[in-house]
Design an enzyme around this catalytic site. Structure first.
Site, PDB file in Angstrom:
ATOM      1  CE  LYS A  11       2.397   6.344  -3.338  1.00 57.08           C
ATOM      2  NZ  LYS A  11       1.822   5.351  -4.251  1.00 57.08           N
ATOM      3  CG  ASN A  12       0.227   3.546  -1.274  1.00 57.41           C
ATOM      4  OD1 ASN A  12       0.138   4.293  -2.258  1.00 57.41           O
ATOM      5  ND2 ASN A  12       1.233   2.712  -1.099  1.00 57.41           N
ATOM      6  CB  CYS A 105       3.758  -0.206 -13.782  1.00 57.94           C
ATOM      7  SG  CYS A 105       4.019  -1.211 -12.323  1.00 57.94           S
ATOM      8  NE  ARG A 110       1.495  -2.644  -9.500  1.00 60.86           N
ATOM      9  CZ  ARG A 110       1.581  -1.479  -8.891  1.00 60.86           C
ATOM     10  NH1 ARG A 110       2.407  -0.568  -9.342  1.00 60.86           N
ATOM     11  NH2 ARG A 110       0.839  -1.209  -7.850  1.00 60.86           N
ATOM     12  CG  ASP A 294       5.504   0.319  -1.124  1.00 62.32           C
ATOM     13  OD1 ASP A 294       5.713  -0.301  -2.176  1.00 62.32           O
ATOM     14  OD2 ASP A 294       4.376   0.725  -0.786  1.00 62.32           O
ATOM     15  NE  ARG A 386       3.373   8.038  -9.582  1.00 57.33           N
ATOM     16  CZ  ARG A 386       2.972   6.897 -10.092  1.00 57.33           C
ATOM     17  NH1 ARG A 386       3.693   6.307 -11.020  1.00 57.33           N
ATOM     18  NH2 ARG A 386       1.863   6.322  -9.681  1.00 57.33           N
TER      19      ARG A 386
HETATM   20  C1  EPZ Z   1      -0.407  -1.328  -3.385  1.00 55.87           C
HETATM   21  O1  EPZ Z   1      -0.326  -1.713  -4.769  1.00 55.87           O
HETATM   22  C2  EPZ Z   1       0.404  -0.063  -3.257  1.00 55.87           C
HETATM   23  N1  EPZ Z   1      -0.125   0.951  -4.129  1.00 55.87           N
HETATM   24  C3  EPZ Z   1       1.865  -0.328  -3.587  1.00 55.87           C
HETATM   25  O2  EPZ Z   1       2.599   0.856  -3.347  1.00 55.87           O
HETATM   26  C4  EPZ Z   1       2.387  -1.432  -2.659  1.00 55.87           C
HETATM   27  O3  EPZ Z   1       3.711  -1.727  -3.023  1.00 55.87           O
HETATM   28  C5  EPZ Z   1       1.511  -2.672  -2.792  1.00 55.87           C
HETATM   29  O4  EPZ Z   1       0.117  -2.326  -2.519  1.00 55.87           O
HETATM   30  C6  EPZ Z   1       1.913  -3.777  -1.833  1.00 55.87           C
HETATM   31  O5  EPZ Z   1       1.906  -3.303  -0.534  1.00 55.87           O
HETATM   32  C7  EPZ Z   1      -1.154   1.689  -3.743  1.00 55.87           C
HETATM   33  O6  EPZ Z   1      -1.701   1.513  -2.669  1.00 55.87           O
HETATM   34  C8  EPZ Z   1      -1.602   2.767  -4.666  1.00 55.87           C
HETATM   35  P1  EPZ Z   1      -1.284  -5.572  -4.733  1.00 55.87           P
HETATM   36  P2  EPZ Z   1      -1.324  -2.796  -5.357  1.00 55.87           P
HETATM   37  O7  EPZ Z   1      -2.578  -5.625  -5.431  1.00 55.87           O
HETATM   38  O8  EPZ Z   1      -2.645  -2.634  -4.699  1.00 55.87           O
HETATM   39  C9  EPZ Z   1      -0.342  -9.123  -7.897  1.00 55.87           C
HETATM   40  C10 EPZ Z   1       4.139   2.574  -3.837  1.00 55.87           C
HETATM   41  O9  EPZ Z   1       5.346   2.673  -4.141  1.00 55.87           O
HETATM   42  N2  EPZ Z   1      -1.756  -8.994  -8.300  1.00 55.87           N
HETATM   43  O10 EPZ Z   1      -1.213  -5.992  -3.309  1.00 55.87           O
HETATM   44  O11 EPZ Z   1      -1.257  -2.729  -6.823  1.00 55.87           O
HETATM   45  C11 EPZ Z   1       0.464  -7.905  -8.325  1.00 55.87           C
HETATM   46  O12 EPZ Z   1       0.878  -8.005  -9.659  1.00 55.87           O
HETATM   47  C12 EPZ Z   1       3.271   1.497  -4.453  1.00 55.87           C
HETATM   48  O13 EPZ Z   1       3.574   3.351  -3.051  1.00 55.87           O
HETATM   49  C13 EPZ Z   1      -2.273  -9.891  -9.227  1.00 55.87           C
HETATM   50  O14 EPZ Z   1      -1.598 -10.804  -9.711  1.00 55.87           O
HETATM   51  O15 EPZ Z   1      -0.637  -4.110  -4.845  1.00 55.87           O
HETATM   52  C14 EPZ Z   1       1.587  -7.894  -7.320  1.00 55.87           C
HETATM   53  O16 EPZ Z   1       2.594  -8.774  -7.741  1.00 55.87           O
HETATM   54  C15 EPZ Z   1       3.981   0.646  -5.425  1.00 55.87           C
HETATM   55  N3  EPZ Z   1      -3.584  -9.742  -9.601  1.00 55.87           N
HETATM   56  C16 EPZ Z   1       0.931  -8.461  -6.048  1.00 55.87           C
HETATM   57  O17 EPZ Z   1      -0.264  -9.115  -6.482  1.00 55.87           O
HETATM   58  C17 EPZ Z   1      -4.370  -8.759  -9.094  1.00 55.87           C
HETATM   59  O18 EPZ Z   1      -5.560  -8.673  -9.472  1.00 55.87           O
HETATM   60  C18 EPZ Z   1       0.583  -7.402  -5.014  1.00 55.87           C
HETATM   61  O19 EPZ Z   1      -0.234  -6.410  -5.580  1.00 55.87           O
HETATM   62  C19 EPZ Z   1      -3.831  -7.854  -8.158  1.00 55.87           C
HETATM   63  C20 EPZ Z   1      -2.510  -8.006  -7.767  1.00 55.87           C
END
Ligand code: EPZ
Length: 423
Positions: A11-12, A105, A110, A294, A386
């Site tokens: 998915k990701n 969310c 996020r 995850d 999803r």
């Molecule tokens: C991706 O989310 C995945 N989603 C998530 O999978 C996964 O848990 C996550 O990466 C970590 O591996 C998809 O790929 C669609 P991040 P993403 O940006 O990209 C903070 C699932 O269940 N942050 O690495 O949103 C954020 O709030 C999902 O399949 C900021 O502060 O993850 C979080 O605490 C859920 N500012 C942390 O970083 C930003 O601009 C990690 O987020 C961006 C992120």
């Protein structure tokens, strides 16, 4: 649970490759795309922008020739946060992108500040109004970007934005998730010049244009991990095929630490074990190659079963223990303090009605139901839809006793998970 399961496409990765298809007018073909709701939602996003999409037998054909809009509306972005990944590609193709701000969310606030700061470094102007964020630039300029945190989404958005920027862009402290390597390979096959995707330093040498391509989506490591935990908690013997074990190394190490037998064989992983022999272990989620956030929820189910206590630390998302109260309803003994959870193991579960708060927690609750005595009814399974292709069918094919009773998420009159009471 005994037998063999084949892993679906990730998915990701699929969602980002779909977004990246916007970078070039023409027809992109993606194979091994999972039939899941998030892929349908991303298809709607692309169709809203003007793309024509066809999905047959796991192959998604995306014709972006007529894409003219650069706006992603609130309804679509709210339904799926990954919609913000179109920002980089749209900015690249049209010189601007207007995307509804995703908001919070179930996993916490996020933010998208790293995405926006990186785009500014590339020369884009960022404006926020009426709940939208608008980024614009005549042409992006190569630059150096140091991410405060190795955010998966920010790394991907910036990678997609930088591929046609003038000169060279270097992203330091980039996320190293295997899905980023998959995106890098996809972009390279479109004509991009990228070195180091999948490492913490990515170098992108801008090219003038990209062309549509054909690509096979990598396997879903989180889906694989979920089924491996399902086998472990039910004392089964399961082989998951179609995935290279090295992308799950930290997770497999934790299974072994608990006492689950793990055998790696080419593109197959086999697990088996006796729940009575398991002992607790501490787990801390971290960006890749650390333990994946995850798989934290499924792991909590396993640790609840193992003897002794375990400490689980969630370092990636602020609010990823939201399912713990549901797990306690099934019999778990877990105390949460901030981003730590103390799991007192040696528990047995009994069936109850529970509600999925999010995708991975939903899957974990089903696993808990499978090992519990009696009937568990898991509600709000639209979360599971999803991200897991054929979840109930796959689990049933290896002997799990569960039934899907309402595809629409309407009130259920029969249980999703049924396990026989011990006689
Ligand atoms: C991706 O989310 C995945 N989603 C998530 O999978 C996964 O848990 C996550 O990466 C970590 O591996 C998809 O790929 C669609 P991040 P993403 O940006 O990209 C903070 C699932 O269940 N942050 O690495 O949103 C954020 O709030 C999902 O399949 C900021 O502060 O993850 C979080 O605490 C859920 N500012 C942390 O970083 C930003 O601009 C990690 O987020 C961006 C992120």
């Amino acid at each position: 649970m005994t037998g063999r399961l084949h892993v679906s496409g990730a998915k990701n990765s699929a969602l980002k490759l779909m977004a990246a298809s916007l970078l070039a007018p023409g027809t992109t073909r993606l194979h091994n795309v999972p039939q899941i709701q998030d892929v349908r939602t991303m298809s709607e996003v692309l169709e809203f922008l003007g793309a024509v999409i066809d999905f047959q037998d796991g192959t998604l054909t995306i014709d972006t020739t007529k894409v003219e809009s650069h706006v992603a509306p609130y309804d679509l972005v709210q339904r799926m946060r990954a919609s913000i990944q179109i920002m980089g590609p749209l900015l690249n193709r049209f010189g601007r992108a207007r995307v509804a701000m995703p908001g919070g969310c179930n996993l916490g606030p996020r933010k998208i500040d790293f995405h926006l700061r990186g785009l500014e470094r590339l020369g884009a102007t960022v404006r926020a109004d009426h709940g939208f964020v608008e980024v614009s630039a005549e042409r992006l300029r190569g630059t150096s970007i140091f991410l405060d945190y190795p955010s998966v989404g920010a790394t991907e958005n910036l990678l997609m934005a930088a591929v046609t920027a003038t000169g060279t862009t270097v992203i330091d402290n980039a996320a190293r998730e295997p899905e980023i390597l998959d995106l890098g390979k996809f972009l390279i096959s479109m004509g991009a010049r990228i070195e180091g995707a999948g490492t913490s330093r990515i170098e992108i040498h801008g090219v003038d244009e990209l062309s549509p391509t054909e690509h096979t989506v990598m396997p879903d490591r989180i889906e694989a991990g979920t089924y491996l935990v399902a086998a472990a908690v039910t004392g089964g013997d399961l082989e998951v095929e179609g995935i290279t074990p090295h992308i799950l190394q930290m997770f497999l190490a934790k299974l072994r630490a608990v006492g689950v037998h793990v055998q790696e064989n080419g593109r197959k992983i086999r697990v088996w074990g006796s729940p009575g022999d398991y002992t607790g272990t501490d787990v801390a989620t971290l960006p890749y190659p650390g333990f994946p956030t995850d798989l934290q929820a499924p792991m909590m189910v396993l640790l609840s079963l193992a003897q002794g206590s375990s400490i689980v630390t969630e370092n990636v998302f602020e609010n990823r223990f939201g399912f713990v109260d549901e797990l306690i309803r099934l019999g778990a003994d877990i105390k949460v303090a901030g981003h730590h959870a103390l799991v007192n193991g040696g528990r047995s579960f009994t069936g109850a009605i529970v509600r999925c708060p999010d995708l991975r927690a939903g899957a974990a609750l089903v696993l808990a139901g499978m090992m519990g005595e009696g009937v568990t009814e898991v509600r709000d399974i639209f979360h599971i839809d999803r991200g897991y292709e054929g979840f109930t069918e796959k689990l049933r094919s290896v002997g799990a006793d569960l039934e899907r009773v309402d595809a629409e998420g309407e009130p259920l009159d029969r249980p999703l998970v049924e396990t026989p009471s011990p006689s």
